[in-house]
Design a protein around this motif. Structure first.
Motif, PDB file in Angstrom:
ATOM      1  N   MET A   1       0.926  -1.150   0.084  1.00 53.54           N
ATOM      2  CA  MET A   1       0.185   0.022   0.135  1.00 53.54           C
ATOM      3  C   MET A   1       0.861   1.404   0.195  1.00 53.54           C
ATOM      4  O   MET A   1       1.962   1.533   0.725  1.00 53.54           O
ATOM      5  CB  MET A   1      -0.807   0.133   1.231  1.00 53.54           C
ATOM      6  N   LYS A   2       0.506   2.203  -0.763  1.00 51.64           N
ATOM      7  CA  LYS A   2       0.879   3.466  -0.779  1.00 51.64           C
ATOM      8  C   LYS A   2       0.387   4.635   0.112  1.00 51.64           C
ATOM      9  O   LYS A   2      -0.841   4.679  -0.344  1.00 51.64           O
ATOM     10  CB  LYS A   2       1.207   4.088  -2.241  1.00 51.64           C
ATOM     11  N   VAL A   3       0.838   5.354   0.968  1.00 55.80           N
ATOM     12  CA  VAL A   3      -0.012   6.212   1.721  1.00 55.80           C
ATOM     13  C   VAL A   3       0.681   7.892   1.382  1.00 55.80           C
ATOM     14  O   VAL A   3       1.629   7.833   1.676  1.00 55.80           O
ATOM     15  CB  VAL A   3      -0.077   5.817   3.059  1.00 55.80           C
ATOM     16  N   PRO A   4       0.113   8.334   0.554  1.00 57.91           N
ATOM     17  CA  PRO A   4       0.409   9.629   0.400  1.00 57.91           C
ATOM     18  C   PRO A   4       0.340  10.964   1.616  1.00 57.91           C
ATOM     19  O   PRO A   4      -0.536  10.603   2.195  1.00 57.91           O
ATOM     20  CB  PRO A   4      -0.316  10.160  -0.821  1.00 57.91           C
ATOM     21  N   LEU A   5       1.264  11.582   1.802  1.00 63.57           N
ATOM     22  CA  LEU A   5       1.308  12.500   2.739  1.00 63.57           C
ATOM     23  C   LEU A   5      -0.034  13.657   2.412  1.00 63.57           C
ATOM     24  O   LEU A   5      -0.640  13.816   3.556  1.00 63.57           O
ATOM     25  CB  LEU A   5       2.416  13.564   2.518  1.00 63.57           C
ATOM     26  N   ASN A   6      -0.591  13.627   1.313  1.00 61.93           N
ATOM     27  CA  ASN A   6      -1.646  14.137   0.988  1.00 61.93           C
ATOM     28  C   ASN A   6      -2.016  13.854  -0.434  1.00 61.93           C
ATOM     29  O   ASN A   6      -1.226  13.523  -1.149  1.00 61.93           O
ATOM     30  CB  ASN A   6      -1.334  15.882   0.961  1.00 61.93           C
ATOM     31  N   ASP A   7      -3.563  14.017  -0.761  1.00 63.63           N
ATOM     32  CA  ASP A   7      -3.782  13.880  -1.994  1.00 63.63           C
ATOM     33  C   ASP A   7      -5.092  14.684  -2.311  1.00 63.63           C
ATOM     34  O   ASP A   7      -6.160  14.338  -1.941  1.00 63.63           O
ATOM     35  CB  ASP A   7      -4.320  12.469  -2.393  1.00 63.63           C
ATOM     36  N   LEU A   8      -4.669  15.913  -2.866  1.00 64.91           N
ATOM     37  CA  LEU A   8      -5.932  16.878  -3.259  1.00 64.91           C
ATOM     38  C   LEU A   8      -6.827  16.387  -4.123  1.00 64.91           C
ATOM     39  O   LEU A   8      -7.946  17.018  -4.315  1.00 64.91           O
ATOM     40  CB  LEU A   8      -5.033  18.294  -3.613  1.00 64.91           C
ATOM     41  N   SER A   9      -6.500  15.410  -4.986  1.00 62.90           N
ATOM     42  CA  SER A   9      -7.636  15.120  -5.976  1.00 62.90           C
ATOM     43  C   SER A   9      -8.667  14.310  -5.394  1.00 62.90           C
ATOM     44  O   SER A   9      -9.804  14.000  -5.967  1.00 62.90           O
ATOM     45  CB  SER A   9      -7.069  14.039  -7.062  1.00 62.90           C
ATOM     46  N   ARG A  10      -8.441  13.870  -3.904  1.00 63.11           N
ATOM     47  CA  ARG A  10      -9.634  13.299  -3.451  1.00 63.11           C
ATOM     48  C   ARG A  10     -10.528  14.366  -2.823  1.00 63.11           C
ATOM     49  O   ARG A  10     -11.503  13.729  -2.114  1.00 63.11           O
ATOM     50  CB  ARG A  10      -8.967  12.407  -2.326  1.00 63.11           C
ATOM     51  N   GLY A  11     -10.149  15.450  -2.694  1.00 59.85           N
ATOM     52  CA  GLY A  11     -11.213  16.499  -2.170  1.00 59.85           C
ATOM     53  C   GLY A  11     -12.348  16.730  -2.912  1.00 59.85           C
ATOM     54  O   GLY A  11     -12.752  16.007  -3.790  1.00 59.85           O
ATOM     55  N   LEU A  12     -12.885  18.216  -2.596  1.00 58.61           N
ATOM     56  CA  LEU A  12     -14.157  18.417  -3.555  1.00 58.61           C
ATOM     57  C   LEU A  12     -14.045  18.861  -4.893  1.00 58.61           C
ATOM     58  O   LEU A  12     -15.146  18.877  -5.417  1.00 58.61           O
ATOM     59  CB  LEU A  12     -14.717  19.600  -2.623  1.00 58.61           C
ATOM     60  N   GLY A  13     -12.888  18.980  -5.408  1.00 58.08           N
ATOM     61  CA  GLY A  13     -12.459  19.334  -6.743  1.00 58.08           C
ATOM     62  C   GLY A  13     -13.437  18.842  -7.772  1.00 58.08           C
ATOM     63  O   GLY A  13     -13.866  19.486  -8.667  1.00 58.08           O
TER      64      GLY A  13
END
Ligand SMILES: *Cc1c(COP(=O)(O)O)cnc(C)c1O
Length: 361
Positions: free
Chosen positions: A1-13
Motif C-alpha cells: 500500500m502507498k499512503v500519500p502525505l496528501n492527495d488533493l484530487s480526493r477532495g471536493l475538486g
C-alpha cells in the motif's frame, strides 16, 4: 500500500456542486470583486465571529498587508517564532520591518510567552503562528501586548476553524491572517488569502492597501498600495468548502488521535484533541528521524519535514542572526517530521501508518 502525505484530487475538486459553482462564475462575466467575493467575505467574517474579512491573493500577502495595517515599519520590530516555515519573515521583511525571533514551547511548538516577554524591547508587532493547526497562547500574548501598546497578529494559515472558549483563531489579536493555498484546511483551487479584524478602520485601510491604495476608483488615497485580490472563482469555491470545514477538521483530529495512540517510545506524535486544534499536520518527533523516515518510506508511507531550517539559519538572512540562539526551536527542528493527514485518508491507510508507528517503538 502507498499512503500519500496528501492527495488533493480526493477532495471536493471533482464534485458536481463545485463544478457548477465554477461554471456559474465563468458564465457571469464578473471575475474580480463581485458577488461571490462579497458573500465569502461576509460568510467567513461571520464564521470567525469578527466584524470584517478582507480577501487578498495569498497568505503571504495577508501577512504583509496585515502587518502594515497595524504598524509602521519604521516604528519597530516584528517578533515571531523561527520554526514556522519563514512566511512571516518573508512578509515582514518585504514590508520593511526588521524581524526578531523568540523561542517556542516544547509542548505546543508555538511561541513561548515567557520567552516573548524577555524580548519585547522595541517590538511593534508580535506574530503568533498557530502552528500545525494548534491555536497557540493567544490570550497570554494578547495580554502581554495590550499593556505595552504592541499589536498582535495571528497567522491562522494552518488553523482555519480552530476555536477556544467560543473564539476562533484570528479573533484574539488586532488582525488574523489566512492562506487558502490548496493544502490548507480551508483550501482554494489555487492561491488565495484573507485578513480578519474586528476594527472597521483597519478593514478600510486593508481594502485600500489591497487595491492600489485606492479610496475609490482611480483615487490613490494611501501610498504603498498594491494589487492583491481574491478572485470570484476562488471565492465561490471557498464558500462551498467553508460548509465542510468543521467536519473535515474533526476527521483530521481523529487521524492524529489514532497516530498518538499507536506511537510508542521511539516516536512521539503531537496530540490534536480539542476544538482548539484542527489537525492541519500530524507531526511526530523522533531522535533518529532519518532512520524512522526511511523505514516508513520502505513501507510506502510518505513523510515530510515542516520545517527543516529555522528562519534564523536561512541562507538569505542567517548573517544577521549569528547571535540568535533558540535552543528549543533548534532541537524541535532537528526532530520533527509529518505523517499523512488529510480528511479523505481511508481507515486502511491510517491503519497502515499506525502499524509502522507500533513497529518502530
Ligand atoms: C501556507 C502558509 C503561509 C503562506 O501562505 P501562501 O498562501 O502560500 O502565501 C503563511 N503562514 C503559514 C503558517 C502557512 O502555513
Amino acid at each position: 500500500m502507498k499512503v500519500p502525505l496528501n492527495d488533493l484530487s480526493r477532495g471536493l475538486g471533482a464534485s458536481q456542486e463545485l463544478q457548477e459553482a465554477v461554471a456559474r462564475v465563468a458564465a457571469s462575466g464578473w471575475y474580480v470583486h463581485g458577488p461571490e467575493h462579497q458573500a465569502f467575505e461576509q460568510e467567513f467574517a461571520a464564521y470567525c465571529g469578527v466584524a470584517a474579512c478582507v480577501g487578498v491573493a495569498s497568505g503571504t500577502d495577508a501577512l504583509e498587508l496585515g502587518l502594515r495595517a497595524v504598524a509602521d515599519p519604521t516604528a519597530g520590530t516584528v517578533l515571531t517564532a523561527a520554526n514556522a516555515g519563514g512566511y512571516t519573515s518573508v512578509a515582514a521583511r518585504r514590508a520593511g520591518f526588521t524581524v526578531r525571533y523568540a523561542d517556542i514551547d516544547p509542548g505546543t511548538h508555538c511561541l513561548d510567552p515567557a520567552d516573548v516577554e524577555k524580548r519585547l524591547e522595541g517590538v511593534a508587532v508580535v506574530v503568533l503562528t498557530h502552528l500545525y493547526g494548534r491555536l497557540g497562547p493567544a490570550e497570554d500574548l494578547a495580554a502581554l501586548c495590550r499593556n505595552r501598546g504592541i499589536a498582535l497578529l495571528e497567522d491562522c494559515a494552518q488553523s482555519a476553524g480552530a476555536r477556544r472558549d467560543g473564539r476562533r483563531a484570528g479573533s484574539f489579536g488586532q488582525v488574523g491572517t489566512y492562506s487558502f493555498y490548496p493544502t490548507k484546511n480551508l483550501a482554494a483551487l489555487g492561491d488565495g488569502g484573507a485578513i480578519i479584524t474586528d476594527d472597521p478602520a483597519t478593514a478600510d485601510r486593508l481594502r485600500q492597501l489591497r487595491q492600489y491604495g485606492w479610496s475609490g476608483k482611480y483615487a490613490i488615497a494611501v501610498d504603498g498600495g498594491r494589487n492583491s485580490r481574491l478572485d470570484e472563482m476562488q471565492a465561490a469555491v471557498l464558500r462551498l468548502r467553508l460548509r465542510c470545514l468543521d467536519d473535515d477538521n474533526a476527521r483530521r483530529r481523529s487521524v492524529v488521535g489514532r497516530y498518538v495512540a499507536a506511537a510508542g517510545d521511539a516516536v512521539t506524535v503531537l496530540p490534536a484533541t480539542g476544538e482548539d486544534h484542527v489537525g492541519h499536520l500530524a507531526v511526530a518527533l523522533a531522535q533518529d528521524r532519518g532512520a524512522l523516515r526511511s523505514r516508513l518510506a520502505d513501507a510506502g508511507i510518505q513523510t515530510d519535514v515542516h520545517y527543516p531550517v529555522p528562519d534564523h539559519r536561512q541562507p538569505a538572512f542567517a548573517g544577521e542572526y549569528e547571535d540568535t540562539h533558540l535552543p528549543v526551536t533548534e532541537q524541535a527542528v532537528s526532530r520533527v517530521f509529518s505523517l499523512p493527514c488529510f480528511p479523505q485518508l481511508t481507515d486502511d491507510e491510517v491503519d497502515a501508518v499506525c502499524e509502522q508507528l507500533r513497529v518502530a517503538s
